[in-house]
Design an enzyme around this catalytic site. Structure first.
Site, PDB file in Angstrom:
ATOM      1  CB  ALA A  71      -1.175  -0.283   1.372  1.00 36.26           C
ATOM      2  CB  THR A  72       4.347   2.227   1.606  1.00 38.93           C
ATOM      3  OG1 THR A  72       3.470   2.166   2.883  1.00 38.93           O
ATOM      4  CG2 THR A  72       4.881   3.373   0.945  1.00 38.93           C
ATOM      5  CG  ASN A 152      -2.321   3.044  10.982  1.00 41.16           C
ATOM      6  OD1 ASN A 152      -3.740   4.509  10.253  1.00 41.16           O
ATOM      7  ND2 ASN A 152      -2.098   3.556  11.500  1.00 41.16           N
ATOM      8  CD  GLN A 180      -4.941  -1.497   9.124  1.00 40.93           C
ATOM      9  OE1 GLN A 180      -5.525  -2.690   9.583  1.00 40.93           O
ATOM     10  NE2 GLN A 180      -3.611  -1.751   9.265  1.00 40.93           N
ATOM     11  CB  SER A 200      -0.681  -3.983   2.318  1.00 37.14           C
ATOM     12  OG  SER A 200      -0.192  -2.931   2.004  1.00 37.14           O
ATOM     13  CG  HIS A 202       2.034  -6.839   5.236  1.00 40.48           C
ATOM     14  ND1 HIS A 202       1.912  -6.582   6.529  1.00 40.48           N
ATOM     15  CD2 HIS A 202       1.515  -5.490   5.246  1.00 40.48           C
ATOM     16  CE1 HIS A 202       2.150  -5.313   6.560  1.00 40.48           C
ATOM     17  NE2 HIS A 202       2.438  -4.795   5.649  1.00 40.48           N
ATOM     18  CB  THR A 242      10.401  -9.876 -12.275  1.00 42.39           C
ATOM     19  OG1 THR A 242      12.071  -9.429 -13.531  1.00 42.39           O
ATOM     20  CG2 THR A 242      10.858 -10.836 -12.507  1.00 42.39           C
ATOM     21  CB  CYS A 327       5.064   3.773   9.971  1.00 43.87           C
ATOM     22  SG  CYS A 327       4.005   2.535   9.001  1.00 43.87           S
TER      23      CYS A 327
END
Length: 376
Positions: A71-72, A152, A180, A200, A202, A242, A327
């Site tokens: 997401a960043t 978040n 989120q 994201s 994860h 890639t 973060c």
């Protein structure tokens, strides 16, 4: 055994996801960009199927999804990638919230230092923004509105679906950081006419290092994004390099698993939330954020007379929790989210975030005893 209650920071992968990632690392390990042999064509087909499934889950075609590292990166492409269009059209105004993740705030602060006029809207005291507040902030020269779906730190849900419908009839682009919510909370709302959606892997039980950016067309018109990196034609020339096929397939499997067990996930997650909320009330704690309009898996609380760092240390062998965003948690700086909500400094200093999935095995009596001991 310590219970992990920091799922808003990251999540473990399931055996299903682990098996898929391992398979594409060891067995079908081809480069999706290689077209001269079976290995490359097999990888290309797998990625195409994964892209189609993920895109379809929010009502877009596969050509409207690019894969990123998370997401960043997606946020940076969405926000900084519009800058050239803003300058060429004279639309140099942007609207966002002061409670956004740093992955949105810092790119926008960069644009503000380079000629853009950015309004960082202050939320209501419960952390929410109304559609009317956002629409009142837009101007004739507004280029973009960026608003997080689920916060978040507090779990507060913003009205992105309603806002998307309002903005879709204007020339203003709408970006949503859905890190989120994607695959977990109100996923169906992301099928609204939102121009760009960041997510994201994860955060939904997928591997780290993979995510995506939905870039929804308005009719036949694509969002006029410019690439931030160069070096190949991959991902619609917006994100060269890639493709990590094992991570793409792990992301797809994680989303499939989340959507399949969504009702059970929500029911069990809410059940634990009720138990945890009862503990907070019994200790005269307070919830930071709109408890009635929050994601089920995040609870930000403060306990009177208790410092958050002391609480984290006291509970570290019982539960893994955080004082806010992963973060920024290492900096020990006051939460910018809670500050923007005008939460009292004492409560900010004592705030902690619980985040979980399902019904984790936690000794709540032990938590109650240890927190109560710190209050005396």
């Amino acid at each position: 055994m310590t219970a992990y209650l920091d799922y808003a920071a990251t999540t473990p992968v399931s055996p299903r996801v682990e098996a898929v990632v391992s398979h594409y690392m060891r067995e079908e390990f081809g480069n999706a960009g290689s077209r001269t042999h079976t290995w490359g064509n097999t990888a290309k087909k797998a990625v195409a199927e994964a892209r189609s499934y993920i895109a379809r889950s929010v009502g877009v075609g596969p050509d409207q999804l690019i894969f990123t590292s998370g997401a960043t990166e997606s946020n940076n492409i969405a926000l900084l990638g519009l800058a050239a269009h803003g300058r060429s059209t004279g639309r140099m105004h942007i609207v966002t919230s002061a409670t956004e993740h740093k992955a949105v705030l810092e790119p926008l602060e960069h644009l503000a230092k380079n000629g853009f006029d950015v309004d960082f809207l202050k939320p209501q005291t419960d952390g929410s923004h109304s559609v009317d507040q956002v629409m009142a902030a837009v101007r004739e020269n507004t280029l973009l509105v960026s608003l997080m779906h689920v916060n978040n730190e507090t779990g507060v849900v913003q009205p992105v679906e309603k806002l998307a419908k309002q903005l879709s009839s204007t020339a203003i682009y709408f970006h949503v950081d859905a890190a989120q919510s994607f695959g977990k909370v109100r996923h169906n709302e992301l099928a609204a006419p939102i121009d760009m959606v960041s997510f994201s892997g994860h955060k939904i039980g997928g591997p780290k290092g993979i995510g995506g950016l939905i870039i929804r067309r308005r009719g036949w018109k694509p969002v006029p994004l410019q690439p931030l990196m160069f070096g190949g034609g991959q991902e619609r020339k917006l994100r060269p390099g890639t493709l990590p096929v094992p991570l793409v397939m792990g992301l797809c499997e994680a989303l499939r698993e989340r959507l399949e067990d969504g009702e059970v996930w929500t029911r069990e997650t809410l059940r634990f939330r009720e138990l945890l909320s009862a503990l907070v009330r019994d200790l005269n704690g307070s919830v930071n954020g709109a408890a009635a309009n929050a994601a089920p898996h995040i609870l930000n609380v403060s306990f009177p007379g208790v410092d958050s760092e002391a609480l984290v240390l006291t509970l570290q062998d019982a539960v893994g929790i955080s004082t806010g965003s992963a973060c920024t948690s290492a900096s020990y700086a006051p939460s910018h989210v809670l500050e923007a909500m005008s939460v009292e400094r004492e409560k900010i200093d004592g705030s902690i975030r619980f985040s979980w999935w399902g019904a984790p095995s936690v000794d709540l009596d032990q938590l109650h005893e240890r927190i109560a001991a710190l209050q005396h």
